[in-house]
Design an enzyme around this catalytic site. Structure first.
Site, mmCIF file in Angstrom:
data_model
loop_
_atom_site.group_PDB
_atom_site.id
_atom_site.type_symbol
_atom_site.label_atom_id
_atom_site.label_comp_id
_atom_site.label_asym_id
_atom_site.label_seq_id
_atom_site.Cartn_x
_atom_site.Cartn_y
_atom_site.Cartn_z
ATOM 1 N N CYS A 120 60.558 64.325 -4.704
ATOM 2 C CA CYS A 120 62.011 64.180 -4.826
ATOM 3 C C CYS A 120 62.543 65.331 -5.662
ATOM 4 O O CYS A 120 61.968 65.652 -6.716
ATOM 5 C CB CYS A 120 62.347 62.840 -5.487
ATOM 6 S SG CYS A 120 64.120 62.547 -5.616
ATOM 7 N N LEU A 121 63.637 65.916 -5.202
ATOM 8 C CA LEU A 121 64.222 67.056 -5.921
ATOM 9 C C LEU A 121 64.815 66.618 -7.264
ATOM 10 O O LEU A 121 65.071 67.464 -8.119
ATOM 11 C CB LEU A 121 65.276 67.739 -5.051
ATOM 12 C CG LEU A 121 64.721 68.286 -3.723
ATOM 13 C CD1 LEU A 121 65.851 68.805 -2.846
ATOM 14 C CD2 LEU A 121 63.684 69.371 -3.962
ATOM 15 N N HIS B 1 63.889 57.477 2.430
ATOM 16 C CA HIS B 1 63.948 57.982 1.053
ATOM 17 C C HIS B 1 65.409 58.317 0.687
ATOM 18 O O HIS B 1 65.882 57.965 -0.404
ATOM 19 C CB HIS B 1 63.054 59.225 0.972
ATOM 20 C CG HIS B 1 63.054 59.938 -0.341
ATOM 21 N ND1 HIS B 1 61.937 60.009 -1.158
ATOM 22 C CD2 HIS B 1 64.024 60.645 -0.993
ATOM 23 C CE1 HIS B 1 62.236 60.711 -2.238
ATOM 24 N NE2 HIS B 1 63.503 61.118 -2.158
ATOM 25 N N GLU B 2 66.123 58.985 1.603
ATOM 26 C CA GLU B 2 67.513 59.393 1.303
ATOM 27 C C GLU B 2 68.448 58.185 1.264
ATOM 28 O O GLU B 2 69.354 58.126 0.422
ATOM 29 C CB GLU B 2 68.012 60.419 2.333
ATOM 30 C CG GLU B 2 67.187 61.696 2.424
ATOM 31 C CD GLU B 2 66.905 62.371 1.093
ATOM 32 O OE1 GLU B 2 67.687 62.192 0.147
ATOM 33 O OE2 GLU B 2 65.870 63.052 0.995
ATOM 34 N N GLY C 172 65.411 66.989 2.560
ATOM 35 C CA GLY C 172 66.550 66.074 2.569
ATOM 36 C C GLY C 172 67.295 66.151 1.254
ATOM 37 O O GLY C 172 66.781 66.692 0.265
ATOM 38 N N GLN D 98 72.575 62.886 -5.459
ATOM 39 C CA GLN D 98 71.722 63.902 -6.107
ATOM 40 C C GLN D 98 72.521 65.140 -6.521
ATOM 41 O O GLN D 98 72.025 65.956 -7.296
ATOM 42 C CB GLN D 98 70.576 64.312 -5.188
ATOM 43 C CG GLN D 98 69.551 63.204 -4.973
ATOM 44 C CD GLN D 98 68.414 63.653 -4.093
ATOM 45 O OE1 GLN D 98 68.533 63.698 -2.883
ATOM 46 N NE2 GLN D 98 67.310 64.041 -4.715
ATOM 47 N N HIS E 78 68.378 56.515 -1.974
ATOM 48 C CA HIS E 78 69.242 57.161 -2.979
ATOM 49 C C HIS E 78 70.661 56.587 -2.908
ATOM 50 O O HIS E 78 71.319 56.417 -3.935
ATOM 51 C CB HIS E 78 69.315 58.671 -2.747
ATOM 52 C CG HIS E 78 68.162 59.454 -3.317
ATOM 53 N ND1 HIS E 78 67.813 59.400 -4.648
ATOM 54 C CD2 HIS E 78 67.302 60.343 -2.742
ATOM 55 C CE1 HIS E 78 66.779 60.218 -4.868
ATOM 56 N NE2 HIS E 78 66.443 60.792 -3.726
HETATM 57 O O1 K1U Z 1 65.528 63.374 -1.714
HETATM 58 C C1 K1U Z 1 64.999 64.420 -2.049
HETATM 59 O O2 K1U Z 1 64.921 64.731 -3.218
HETATM 60 C C2 K1U Z 1 64.422 65.345 -1.017
HETATM 61 C C3 K1U Z 1 62.947 65.123 -0.783
HETATM 62 C C4 K1U Z 1 62.788 64.373 0.535
HETATM 63 C C5 K1U Z 1 61.442 63.826 0.854
HETATM 64 C C6 K1U Z 1 60.291 64.579 0.822
HETATM 65 C C7 K1U Z 1 59.072 64.029 1.156
HETATM 66 C C8 K1U Z 1 58.989 62.719 1.550
HETATM 67 C C9 K1U Z 1 60.135 61.973 1.547
HETATM 68 C C10 K1U Z 1 61.351 62.530 1.214
HETATM 69 C C11 K1U Z 1 62.272 66.478 -0.716
HETATM 70 O O3 K1U Z 1 62.542 67.256 0.116
HETATM 71 S S1 K1U Z 1 61.103 66.813 -1.948
HETATM 72 C C12 K1U Z 1 60.473 68.426 -1.508
HETATM 73 C C13 K1U Z 1 59.460 68.338 -0.429
HETATM 74 O O4 K1U Z 1 58.759 67.362 -0.352
HETATM 75 C C14 K1U Z 1 59.307 69.405 0.562
HETATM 76 C C15 K1U Z 1 59.803 70.655 0.350
HETATM 77 C C16 K1U Z 1 59.643 71.628 1.315
HETATM 78 C C17 K1U Z 1 58.989 71.354 2.481
HETATM 79 C C18 K1U Z 1 58.475 70.100 2.686
HETATM 80 C C19 K1U Z 1 58.621 69.115 1.728
HETATM 81 ZN ZN ZN Z 2 64.830 62.076 -3.489
#
Ligand code: K1U
Ligand code: ZN
Length: 174
Positions: A92-93, A134-135, A46, A51, A138
């Site tokens: 979270c990225l 989560h999004e 997401g 972001q 944000h």
């Molecule tokens: O908001 C963001 O920064 C994105 C975030 C979303 C998220 C992940 C896990 C739980 C809730 C919300 C991410 O994508 S972090 C990266 C990550 O967890 C992931 C990356 C590749 C495949 C699966 C997960």
């Molecule tokens: Zn995030």
């Protein structure tokens, strides 16, 4: 299309509530496509507009294994479907490398607009339910560690600082 730089915690843009989208323009479509490309490249499941530094209420999500189910939510509004809560590990990225358990409603109803401004709604569960909450956080200026106790949050932030210092040191040594 373009890969955009991801704003890193504790940048003030991540704690600022975002404004609703009122105009459904070609520029908005390009921004959504750029956000999707940025999310896939990261990789993530997401990404919310703040972001990438845009304080507007738009998120992109793809929780599919095959990365072929891109969803764009504009002006999303969430409501829990029932009282069940689920505790899952989130990342979270904008806080890369940090993973913490967060408790949230297991099932949520989302009402949002698409890139044409058309309203749609449905129920979400599993990773989609976690990710959309989560999004949407944000969009309200909330990051996942804001859900932790004060002590756990300060420990998490300290771990993040340590990880960043180590990464910078490694990069310098290369
Ligand atoms: O908001 C963001 O920064 C994105 C975030 C979303 C998220 C992940 C896990 C739980 C809730 C919300 C991410 O994508 S972090 C990266 C990550 O967890 C992931 C990356 C590749 C495949 C699966 C997960
Ligand atoms: Zn995030």
């Amino acid at each position: 299309m373009a890969i955009l730089p991801i704003v890193q915690y504790p940048d003030a843009r991540l704690s600022t509530p975002c404004k609703p989208v009122t105009e459904f323009t070609e520029e908005l479509k390009t921004l959504a496509a750029d956000m999707a490309e940025t999310m896939y490249k990261a990789p993530g499941v997401g990404l919310a507009a703040p972001q990438i530094g845009r304080l507007i209420r738009m998120v992109v999500i793809d929780v599919s294994e095959e990365k072929n189910d891109l969803r764009v939510f504009i002006n999303p509004v969430l409501s829990p479907v029932d009282e069940e809560l689920i505790e899952g590990e989130e990342g979270c990225l904008s806080l890369p490398g940090l993973y913490e358990k967060v408790k949230r409603p297991a099932h949520v109803h989302v009402k949002a607009q698409d890139l044409e401004g058309k309203v749609f709604e449905y129920d979400c569960d599993g990773l989609l339910a976690v990710c959309i909450q989560h999004e949407c956080d944000h969009l309200d200026g909330v990051v996942f560690i804001d859900h932790l106790s004060r002590l756990k949050k300060s420990r998490a932030a300290a771990r993040l600082t340590k990880m960043r210092r180590e990464k910078a040191r490694e990069a310098k040594a290369e």
